[in-house]
Design a protein around this motif. Structure first.
Motif, PDB file in Angstrom:
ATOM      1  N   PRO A 110      43.514  38.346  47.273  1.00 26.93           N
ATOM      2  CA  PRO A 110      43.806  38.968  45.905  1.00 26.93           C
ATOM      3  C   PRO A 110      42.631  39.712  45.374  1.00 26.93           C
ATOM      4  O   PRO A 110      42.713  40.924  44.614  1.00 26.93           O
ATOM      5  CB  PRO A 110      44.328  38.305  44.960  1.00 26.93           C
ATOM      6  CG  PRO A 110      44.437  36.697  45.751  1.00 26.93           C
ATOM      7  CD  PRO A 110      44.251  37.085  47.028  1.00 26.93           C
ATOM      8  N   ILE A 111      41.260  39.219  45.624  1.00 21.54           N
ATOM      9  CA  ILE A 111      40.131  39.870  44.989  1.00 21.54           C
ATOM     10  C   ILE A 111      39.694  41.125  45.867  1.00 21.54           C
ATOM     11  O   ILE A 111      39.552  42.105  45.152  1.00 21.54           O
ATOM     12  CB  ILE A 111      39.172  38.741  45.272  1.00 21.54           C
ATOM     13  CG1 ILE A 111      39.468  37.571  44.626  1.00 21.54           C
ATOM     14  CG2 ILE A 111      37.752  39.463  44.652  1.00 21.54           C
ATOM     15  CD1 ILE A 111      39.052  37.385  43.256  1.00 21.54           C
ATOM     16  N   ILE A 139      42.271  43.799  44.350  1.00 19.27           N
ATOM     17  CA  ILE A 139      42.031  44.652  42.907  1.00 19.27           C
ATOM     18  C   ILE A 139      40.687  45.112  43.212  1.00 19.27           C
ATOM     19  O   ILE A 139      40.699  46.491  42.639  1.00 19.27           O
ATOM     20  CB  ILE A 139      41.828  43.402  42.016  1.00 19.27           C
ATOM     21  CG1 ILE A 139      41.825  44.108  40.630  1.00 19.27           C
ATOM     22  CG2 ILE A 139      40.610  42.520  42.242  1.00 19.27           C
ATOM     23  CD1 ILE A 139      43.055  44.732  40.389  1.00 19.27           C
ATOM     24  N   LEU A 174      40.205  49.277  42.300  1.00 19.02           N
ATOM     25  CA  LEU A 174      39.283  49.674  41.330  1.00 19.02           C
ATOM     26  C   LEU A 174      38.417  50.935  42.150  1.00 19.02           C
ATOM     27  O   LEU A 174      38.028  51.732  41.424  1.00 19.02           O
ATOM     28  CB  LEU A 174      38.198  48.643  40.823  1.00 19.02           C
ATOM     29  CG  LEU A 174      38.915  47.691  40.037  1.00 19.02           C
ATOM     30  CD1 LEU A 174      37.644  46.305  40.001  1.00 19.02           C
ATOM     31  CD2 LEU A 174      39.426  48.124  38.753  1.00 19.02           C
ATOM     32  N   LEU A 193      32.353  41.451  44.205  1.00 18.71           N
ATOM     33  CA  LEU A 193      33.721  41.583  44.333  1.00 18.71           C
ATOM     34  C   LEU A 193      34.164  41.797  45.983  1.00 18.71           C
ATOM     35  O   LEU A 193      35.009  40.846  46.439  1.00 18.71           O
ATOM     36  CB  LEU A 193      34.748  42.440  43.498  1.00 18.71           C
ATOM     37  CG  LEU A 193      34.449  42.051  42.081  1.00 18.71           C
ATOM     38  CD1 LEU A 193      35.094  43.447  41.297  1.00 18.71           C
ATOM     39  CD2 LEU A 193      35.316  40.784  41.848  1.00 18.71           C
ATOM     40  N   THR A 231      48.048  33.768  44.135  1.00 14.33           N
ATOM     41  CA  THR A 231      47.579  35.187  44.291  1.00 14.33           C
ATOM     42  C   THR A 231      47.406  36.159  43.402  1.00 14.33           C
ATOM     43  O   THR A 231      46.621  36.881  42.910  1.00 14.33           O
ATOM     44  CB  THR A 231      48.588  35.541  45.394  1.00 14.33           C
ATOM     45  OG1 THR A 231      48.530  34.988  46.508  1.00 14.33           O
ATOM     46  CG2 THR A 231      48.237  37.074  45.671  1.00 14.33           C
ATOM     47  N   LEU A 253      44.552  35.446  41.076  1.00 15.96           N
ATOM     48  CA  LEU A 253      43.291  35.608  41.442  1.00 15.96           C
ATOM     49  C   LEU A 253      43.444  37.188  41.476  1.00 15.96           C
ATOM     50  O   LEU A 253      42.122  37.787  41.328  1.00 15.96           O
ATOM     51  CB  LEU A 253      43.019  35.303  42.723  1.00 15.96           C
ATOM     52  CG  LEU A 253      42.704  33.858  42.562  1.00 15.96           C
ATOM     53  CD1 LEU A 253      43.320  32.720  43.357  1.00 15.96           C
ATOM     54  CD2 LEU A 253      40.939  33.693  42.587  1.00 15.96           C
ATOM     55  N   LEU A 254      44.183  37.910  41.624  1.00 15.86           N
ATOM     56  CA  LEU A 254      44.267  39.537  41.410  1.00 15.86           C
ATOM     57  C   LEU A 254      43.878  39.917  40.150  1.00 15.86           C
ATOM     58  O   LEU A 254      42.934  40.545  39.973  1.00 15.86           O
ATOM     59  CB  LEU A 254      45.686  40.001  41.535  1.00 15.86           C
ATOM     60  CG  LEU A 254      45.772  41.564  41.709  1.00 15.86           C
ATOM     61  CD1 LEU A 254      45.241  41.840  43.233  1.00 15.86           C
ATOM     62  CD2 LEU A 254      47.289  41.965  41.666  1.00 15.86           C
ATOM     63  N   GLY A 279      40.010  38.965  39.318  1.00 20.45           N
ATOM     64  CA  GLY A 279      38.940  39.772  39.762  1.00 20.45           C
ATOM     65  C   GLY A 279      38.564  40.530  38.550  1.00 20.45           C
ATOM     66  O   GLY A 279      37.481  40.906  38.404  1.00 20.45           O
ATOM     67  N   ILE A 284      42.845  49.310  32.675  1.00 15.94           N
ATOM     68  CA  ILE A 284      43.243  48.978  34.065  1.00 15.94           C
ATOM     69  C   ILE A 284      43.736  47.502  33.884  1.00 15.94           C
ATOM     70  O   ILE A 284      44.980  47.155  34.445  1.00 15.94           O
ATOM     71  CB  ILE A 284      42.087  48.717  34.944  1.00 15.94           C
ATOM     72  CG1 ILE A 284      41.604  50.245  35.343  1.00 15.94           C
ATOM     73  CG2 ILE A 284      42.461  48.006  36.322  1.00 15.94           C
ATOM     74  CD1 ILE A 284      40.333  50.096  35.791  1.00 15.94           C
TER      75      ILE A 284
END
Ligand code: HEO
Ligand code: HEM
Ligand SMILES: [Cu+2]
Lengths: 402, 541, 199, 98
Positions: free
Chosen positions: B218-219, B222, B226, B252, C21, C24-25, C28, C138
């Motif tokens: 998931p990191i 995102i 961005l 990230l 999940t 953690l999205l 970030g 965002i």
């Protein structure tokens, strides 16, 4: 050299030897064991396994502890030597490296700039790293130093050239089309020679007594000599310039002449150039009549008279990294004899023909992506710190290239 | 399926026992084996695309200056090569194809926990791949940022970065859902008697991998959003002119992408841990340590991302911490290597194709891993960072490691699912070419890197020319080996000799059922009574 | 098929893993928030003042209430009270809609004031503020998308309750749907103080 | 798997408990708003986060039934939270010391 100064290379190479050596020994050991076992216990020689052992506590302990100790050693040695790279010796020569797509420029403290990095042999050099656009990397393989050049961030490296000679500087951080062409050279020369070079090539105007005055009285804090925007209008090309000024609240256009200049120095708030704040202190009584004369003369001849050198600009701003002067094809079209030709460009996604004239060139410099010449990638960076005068100088330079 | 005994040439198994055939019975099937094969085909296809791009890169680098393409095309080549290899080949590579094929059988289950979700993951993969491919031919053309998409360049370049990045975003969710499925499956669907101490090591490694997929992916998702926000909205989160920090992008990015390298290697290590005992006819040495080290790698691997950023301008404190942890994470890998080698001791080793690939994995992974130590130390990394030394390092671990494990797995397991096998001789000849070519190619590139040749360089100084030429020749030897291996494999699986239930003498559950396995895998509920590497009573082939 | 047995624990396990999940999205974005807050405490303070605490607080209450309804829906379906379940789900959705409407007004007001990612006004202001608002848009935008997805999910589940396919004996899908909904609430519980209150 | 089917003897949370939690959440919301109005300096962030953590613990435990789930669920939740915390924490090795 008074005392031997440890070079960055001398700091790093032993660590290399140590880690690389240990790794090779381990690798050879493991390979040898594998080959030995495979040969010795191949099914043709060992039809049945001769052991069914499936583990051993003390072996596990040994081969956990041993690598742990070894890697801790590697870590410590690697870390402590790295600190040498960060520990800039006192009195290091200060230089700033400016990276842009796709060229380097080196600025010295006396204002001199150069596309090659001249350094004195045996003297530590600290290079401050500055980026005009994207990430770059300042990498000198011979000195084992590398650091990213990040916009908006103060990074630096230091090194000392042990011997006279040329050393390569690479851009190590990928930065677009001509990344691999972003190469520069360190020229290490004996100290006296370096001093001479630094003085001899010192900005031409520095000898002019007026320049010393401008520096001494802080004029250059607010007015640039190179066309860049500061608190006040630039001195570059000031003589004969037409500008809008406000006199007693009323706007009107003037031409910069002797009388105007004199008044502006002695009594700055009498006429204030449009878009600038009325903050200049009055110099009446500070500068003598004689000195003002000198300055005005200087404006007349050097700053105003001496035209901007388009060729120099083209190099410093990195244009020549992509546009050749000899007709060869680079990332962008060659400048040679381009003026007046007809080219096929893509504008708003549609192809059309354009004539290379002044307007076209100006647009291409200021808004490169507006019209892209067919067959070339749309990668030219926008140079937003070019002054109008600089643009004109560049256009003039290109125009004159036959 | 009782017809399994009265075998004609080859039984039908899951290929036909449901009576459903045709494309629809595949791309809408929820059978883990069919989905596994769908992945296998797509992943192999993209591997070939990536290889062709890699060969083109090497041809361009054969000599300084322009050889076949211009600078901009070259930049697109290595970018697309990297993106395809990482996101379309190696991350889904072993877990989604062989994991799907084998893992449910290994634990005695009929399918994964969420079969429909499994199919959905494949569809996401297919759609993501399509989007990535579309980005090459639309907008400003193929992305030219490198697979790392570093800002500010990726926010500025006129190429079609947004679409490519969006494709990768979708692929990320495919990977996440596979992870969710596998963790649930391994927790919930183990057969009676299949306790954690009897789990085959391949399944253990998939379990550890799945956790990384769930928590790290998931990191990157995102982060990529961005990048799009940066390009489309001008969000300025990474723009220094607006208060953003480009270094934060790198944090990230690597928070995911370092753990991702363990998504790539852990399943490969699992494959090797399953193959070596079978071909040595000896229980794996140190089962518990190998299983535990998989978890250890997954956990510690989440804490070392900063080692990609030593030169970035990150703080020295961070460099110290990340360098230290990088060395710590090497220890579980060392434990695995020592245990694999010890398994060979006093065994009865047969050097068939799967074993050759497995043993060369150990060697190539060691070379790659040990060069990782040079990169992990702050002092030495500074010199070789962003040079071909790094490129050599990661090809050793990714291609020499995971790639060779992929081929080991293919030679080991595919006969089980196709019911036929390849010819042994060409497999070995092909392997030999690959092994030699591989080392000529990448060892040379590591040497080049030590001499200071930066990566992502279209052109280079003349002093680097001889070694670059050698490396390019290596790539041709490697490619020759690849062609031999693949042709032999495909031909063999289509029309080779039929194989029995247990061609290698394996002790894990997949070797106890019919070949090819029936759709339901097991008749009745299996009960497990012994460990995965207990070869007592297993007939020697 | 024989192996399509029901494994409620497995289904919930899968859902929880998926929620991690999602967590953690957003994680970030929280990483970025924490980093930029420590770098620009003053700009974050002054920018945060621009946000409307009343809107924020109202939306917090709305979401907490929706979570209550969702949780009650699970209790009611297990007790076999189909009608109650349906009304509770409708109430949850009503809250979701309210939340989105308030969010809409909040956003449009901001945009009217020239505050949106990449706006000239922010470009001219101090760097930290532009970062704050970009993060704000965002984060809340992504959260809003989750509200929409969660709402759609619950509506779809509602039709299954209506049709009787989900009932007292078989309700893990409803449970999972509400788990997702609670996640949306959880994320907001952190967004609220971090963006609206810390000033 | 047979022994596991016992583990989900379904637990039904009463309406009363749920409403009680909801009231607690509203009270906590008021508390957050109140303490962030006070002049607490840097403590403000931490106290707001502390209240938010209590709130989310309530939601997770009761609304999301975590209290009644098997231990495995609590362990994995901890794993996820610790992971997120380390990602944030380790970033600060750079940010704080740059
Ligand atoms: C499959 C993928 C994979 C794997 C498994 C690894 C494994 C490791 N990596 Fe690598 N890496 C991978 C893929 C990559 N790495 C990279 C870059 C990279 C960098 C940054 C380099 C730079 O940009 O400057 C470092 C510091 C490391 C370190 C390590 C370490 C320490 C390990 C360890 O896990 C290795 C452990 C293995 C060992 C140690 C060998 C076996 C053990 C033996 C033989 C016993 C003896 C051992 C001891 C005494 C310890 N890697 C990049 C570049 C990305 C880019 O920039 O594009 C990629 C793709
Ligand atoms: C025949 C096979 C291959 C060849 C010849 C090859 C060649 C290369 C070369 C020369 C580069 C460096 C380009 C440069 O820095 O200028 C490169 C980059 C790369 N390769 Fe390969 N490669 C091959 C297979 C693979 C495989 C199997 C993988 C992964 C599983 C892989 C992953 C990568 C990645 C991630 C990069 C980095 C791209 C970037 O810099 O953005 N390659 N490859
Ligand atoms: Cu890494």
């Amino acid at each position: 050299m008074e005392k031997h100064l440890m070079t960055t290379t001398e700091a790093i190479d032993p660590v290399f030897m140590f880690i690389l050596g240990s790794c090779l020994v381990l690798l050879i050991g493991i390979t040898a064991a594998m080959v030995l076992f495979v040969v010795r216990y191949h099914r043709s020689r060992a039809p049945e396994p001769t052991s069914q052992v499936d583990g051993s506590l003390w072996l596990e302990v040994v081969w956990t502890a041993f690598p742990t100790l070894l890697v801790l050693g590697m870590f410590y040695y690697g870390w402590s030597s790295y600190l040498t790279l960060r520990d800039v010796p006192p009195n290091a020569l200060q230089v700033t490296a400016v990276g842009r797509m796709w060229s380097w420029n080196f600025l010295y403290q006396n204002g001199k700039n150069s596309p090659k990095l001249y350094v004195p042999v045996g003297k530590p050099v600290q290079v401050a790293l500055e980026s005009k656009d994207v990430l770059h990397g300042f990498y000198v393989p011979a000195f084992r130093v590398k650091r990213d050049v990040v916009p908006g961030m103060k990074n630096h490296v230091w090194f000392v050239a042990p011997k006279p000679g040329s050393y390569d500087i690479f851009c190590s951080q990928y930065c677009g089309t001509s990344h691999s062409a972003m190469i520069a050279t360190i020229e290490a020369v004996p100290a006296e020679q370096f001093e001479a070079w630094l003085k001899e090539t010192k900005a031409t105007g520095a000898q002019h007594p007026a320049l010393a005055l401008l520096e001494k009285h802080g004029c250059l804090g607010c007015h640039s000599l190179d066309g860049s925007q500061k608190v006040g209008p630039t001195f570059q090309g000031i003589w004969g310039r037409k500008t809008d000024v406000k006199t007693a609240g009323k706007e009107h256009e003037i031409v910069v002449d002797e009388a105007y200049l004199k008044r502006s120095i002695v009594e700055p708030n009498a006429d204030v150039v449009e878009h600038f704040p009325p903050v200049m202190p009055a110099f009446a009584g500070v500068l003598t009549e004689e000195e003002i004369r000198l300055i005005i003369d200087y404006f007349k001849t050097s700053a105003g008279g001496a035209k901007l050198d388009g060729a120099k600009l083209a190099r410093e701003k990195g244009c020549l990294a992509c546009h050749s002067l000899d007709g060869s094809k680079g990332v962008g079209p060659s400048f040679k004899a381009i003026f007046g030709t007809k080219v096929k460009v893509v504008r708003n996604g549609k192809p059309e023909m354009a004539t290379v004239d002044e307007t076209y060139l100006k647009e291409s410099i200021l808004k490169p992506s507006a019209a892209v010449v067919d067959g070339f990638p749309p990668v030219m960076p926008v140079e937003d710190d070019l002054s109008p005068d600089e643009v004109s100088a560049l256009v003039q330079f290109i125009k004159e290239l036959k | 399926m009782s017809s399994a005994e009265s075998r004609q040439p080859v039984a039908e198994g899951f290929w036909g026992d449901t009576g459903k055939t045709g494309l629809g019975s595949w791309i809408f099937s929820t059978d883990h084996k069919r989905i596994g094969l769908l992945y296998l085909y797509s992943v192999t296809g993209f591997f070939l695309v990536g290889v062709i791009l890699g060969l083109l890169i090497r041809i361009e680098l054969m000599a300084p200056g322009k050889t076949i393409v211009d600078a901009q095309t070259y930049n697109a080549l290595f970018t697309v090569h990297g993106v395809v290899m990482i996101f379309l080949f190696i991350i889904p590579g072993i877990p989604a194809s062989f994991g799907n094929l084998v893992m449910p059988i290994q634990i005695g289950a009929r399918d994964v926990a969420f079969p429909r979700l499994n199919l959905f993951s494949w569809w996401l993969y297919a759609i993501g791949a399509l989007v990535v491919l579309t980005s090459l031919f639309t907008g400003g053309g193929a992305p030219d940022t490198g697979w790392t998409f570093y800002v500010p360049f990726s926010a500025r370049t006129g190429t079609n970065v947004s679409l490519a990045v969006f494709g990768v975003f979708i692929l990320g969710f495919s990977s996440i859902l596979t992870g969710v499925n596998f963790v649930t499956t391994i927790h919930r669907l183990r057969a009676d008697g299949m306790n954690w101490g009897r789990l085959p090591l391949f399944t253990w490694s998939l379990y550890a991998t799945a956790w990384v997929q769930i928590l790290a992916t998931p990191i990157i998702a995102i982060t990529l959003v961005l990048v799009i926000a940066e390009r489309v909205l001008g969000a300025g989160l990474f723009d220094p002119g607006r208060g953003g920090d480009p270094i934060m992008f790198q944090h990230l990015f690597w928070i995911y992408s370092h753990p991702a390298v363990y998504i790539m290697i852990l399943p490969a290590m699992g494959v090797i841990s399953d193959i070596i005992p079978v071909f040595s006819r000896k229980p794996i040495f140190g089962y518990k340590m190998i299983a535990a080290s998989s978890i250890g790698i997954a956990a510690a691997g989440s804490l070392v991302w900063g080692h990609h950023m030593y030169t970035s301008g990150m703080s020295d404190t961070a460099i110290m911490v990340f360098s230290f942890l990088t060395f710590i994470v090497a220890i579980p890998s060392a434990i695995k290597v020592f245990n694999w080698v010890s398994t060979l001791y006093k065994g009865s080793i047969s050097l068939e194709a799967p074993m050759l690939f497995a043993l060369s994995f150990v060697l190539l992974f060691s070379i790659g891993g040990l060069s990782g130590l040079i990169l992990g130390a702050a002092a030495t990394d500074i010199h070789v960072h962003d040079t071909h030394f790094v490129v050599g390092h990661f090809h050793y671990v990714m291609f020499g490691g995971t790639g060779f494990a992929f081929f080991a797995a293919a030679h080991y397991w595919l006969p089980k699912f196709f019911g036929r096998r390849y010819k042994e001789k060409p497999a070995i000849v092909g392997w030999a070419f690959m092994f030699v070519g591989f080392n000529v190619l990448y060892w040379t590139m590591q040497v080049l890197g030590m001499h200071g040749m930066p990566r992502r360089y279209y052109d280079y100084l003349p002093e680097f020319a001889p070694l670059n030429f050698v490396a390019t020749v290596g790539s041709w030897i490697l490619a020759t080996g690849l062609v031999i291996v693949l042709v032999n494999l495909v031909k063999g699986l289509k029309s080779g000799e039929p194989v029995g239930e247990n061609p290698w003498g394996g002790a894990t559950l997949e070797w106890q059922i019919a070949t090819p396995p029936p759709t339901e895998n097991f008749e009745g509920d299996p009960v497990v009574t012994h460990g995965p590497y207990d070869f007592k009573g297993v007939v020697k082939p | 098929m024989s192996h399509e047995h029901k494994d409620n624990v497995g289904a919930k396990l899968g859902m929880w893993l998926f929620l991690f999940t999602e967590l953690l999205l957003f994680g970030g974005l929280f990483i970025l928030y924490s980093v930029y807050l420590s770098r620009y405490p003053h700009e974050f303070t002054s920018a945060g003042k621009e946000l409307n605490v009343v809107f924020g607080t109202t939306n917090t209450v709305v979401l907490l209430t929706s979570s209550l309804f969702a949780a009650m829906a699970v209790t009611s379906i297990k007790r076999g009270e189909k009608k109650t379940t349906l009304s509770l789900l409708v109430a949850t959705l009503a809250c979701a809609a309210t939340f989105m409407v308030i969010k809409y007004f909040e956003w449009t007001a901001k945009i009217h004031h020239g505050i949106y990612p990449g706006s000239p006004k922010l470009a001219a202001g101090p760097p930290g503020e532009s970062v704050f608002f970009s993060l704000y848009y965002i984060t809340t935008g992504l959260h809003g998308i989750h509200v929409l997805i969660g709402g759609a999910l619950l509506a779809w589940i509602g039709t299954k309750v209506q049709g009787g396919r989900l009932n007292a004996g078989n309700n893990v899908m409803l449970e999972n749907g509400t788990l997702y909904w609670h996640l949306v609430d959880l994320v907001w519980i952190f967004i609220f103080p971090l963006y609206y209150l810390i000033l | 798997m047979s022994q596991e089917s016992a583990e989900h003897a379904e637990h039904i949370v009463s309406y009363k408990t749920l409403v009680g939690v909801w009231v607690a959440l509203l009270v906590l919301t008021v508390i957050t708003v109140a303490i962030t109005r006070a002049e607490l300096g840097a403590l403000k962030v931490w106290s707001a986060l502390a209240v938010a953590s209590v709130k989310s613990a309530l939601v997770i435990a009761v609304f999301m039934h975590m209290k009644y789930e098997a231990r495995l669920f609590r362990i994995i939740l901890l794993v996820a939270l610790v992971t997120l915390a380390t990602f944030i924490g380790f970033t600060f090795f750079d940010v704080l010391y740059r």
